[in-house]
Scaffold this active site. Sequence first.
Site, PDB file in Angstrom:
ATOM      1  N   HIS A  96       0.832  -1.216   0.000  1.00 39.16           N
ATOM      2  CA  HIS A  96       0.000   0.000   0.000  1.00 39.16           C
ATOM      3  C   HIS A  96       0.855   1.250   0.000  1.00 39.16           C
ATOM      4  CE1 HIS A  96       1.091  -0.411   4.212  1.00 39.16           C
ATOM      5  NE2 HIS A  96       0.708   0.842   4.409  1.00 39.16           N
ATOM      6  N   ASP A  98       0.470   4.896   2.036  1.00 37.33           N
ATOM      7  CA  ASP A  98      -0.271   5.246   3.249  1.00 37.33           C
ATOM      8  C   ASP A  98      -1.495   6.117   2.963  1.00 37.33           C
ATOM      9  OD1 ASP A  98       1.218   3.803   5.118  1.00 37.33           O
ATOM     10  OD2 ASP A  98       2.785   5.335   5.120  1.00 37.33           O
ATOM     11  N   HIS A 247       4.711   0.018   0.215  1.00 37.36           N
ATOM     12  CA  HIS A 247       5.459  -0.765   1.186  1.00 37.36           C
ATOM     13  C   HIS A 247       4.547  -1.805   1.822  1.00 37.36           C
ATOM     14  CE1 HIS A 247       3.592   2.499   3.441  1.00 37.36           C
ATOM     15  NE2 HIS A 247       3.659   1.754   4.523  1.00 37.36           N
ATOM     16  N   ARG A 262       5.071   6.462  14.132  1.00 32.98           N
ATOM     17  CA  ARG A 262       5.161   7.047  12.786  1.00 32.98           C
ATOM     18  C   ARG A 262       4.628   8.462  12.793  1.00 32.98           C
ATOM     19  NH1 ARG A 262       1.574   4.459   8.166  1.00 32.98           N
ATOM     20  NH2 ARG A 262       0.389   6.399   8.231  1.00 32.98           N
TER      21      ARG A 262
END
Length: 272
Positions: A96, A98, A247, A262
């Site tokens: 995907h 993000d 990723h 994150r």
Amino acid sequence: MNVEPLTPVIGAEVHGLDLATLDEAKFAEVEAALLDHQVLFFRDQEMDIDQHKALGRLFGPLHIHPSAPPGAPGHPEILKVHADENTKRTAGDGWHSDVSCDPEPPMLSILKLHTLPCGGGGDTLFSSMYAAYDALSSAMQTYLAGLTAIHDGGPNYRDRNRRIGFDDSDRVYPRAEHPVIRRHPRTGRKGIYVNSVFTTELCGVPKAEGEAILAFLYAHIARPQFQCRFRWRENSVAMWDNRCVQHMAMWDYYPETRSGLRVTVRGDRPFH
Ligand code: SIN
């Protein structure tokens, strides 16, 4: 600062830099390296939450996740990435980009992991959407050029919440129509912008045709020649450009714990 490419196609490890104290000149070097290599890796970074957020803000305003709760008290811009023995499904375990369901999806993500599984595992794989696009036949590039696709957060976020028993029936998740091939606003390069986590349909083509094309593209972007793979250590940081990279996080370490935070930077509306 020394930039060591991981592969000729994608990824570089950056040495000799403290991300907690970047000045403008160093920031410009990091940004240039990111545009070149699409994902950068840094080791032994001690930055705390405020420094992590300040690093993200050098690139732009921070993004707040549409589904996840604040990753630290008082810090809605922090996303906690965590899996342990009680986890039913990890975040990011399929290819995907993000939050591509946002009308203006995040351009950048900066993940720092502080806890790694004892026996190894928990690597993150990154795939270059430039390289994947360049490897398509010119006939396929022409076919995809004007197409758009729907990206919907609902199926993914509702599935995750259902597994942890969180009732999100009153929530509305982002949904957007984006070009299948997007042009990077800084490099001008084209990349594939559909992914198996958020994309639900191709617009303007028969359903079966759209499903077949998406299945082809998902298999295509997962080819190893477009990828690099990062082996984390405690206090490693990965910084990836969601406009040209997909990723996936390997969940091969159950029931061990893998944990980190994150920061995500807001982006622009994708264009052809
Ligand atoms: C994510 O941000 O999608 C998770 C990446 C990871 O856990 O390696």
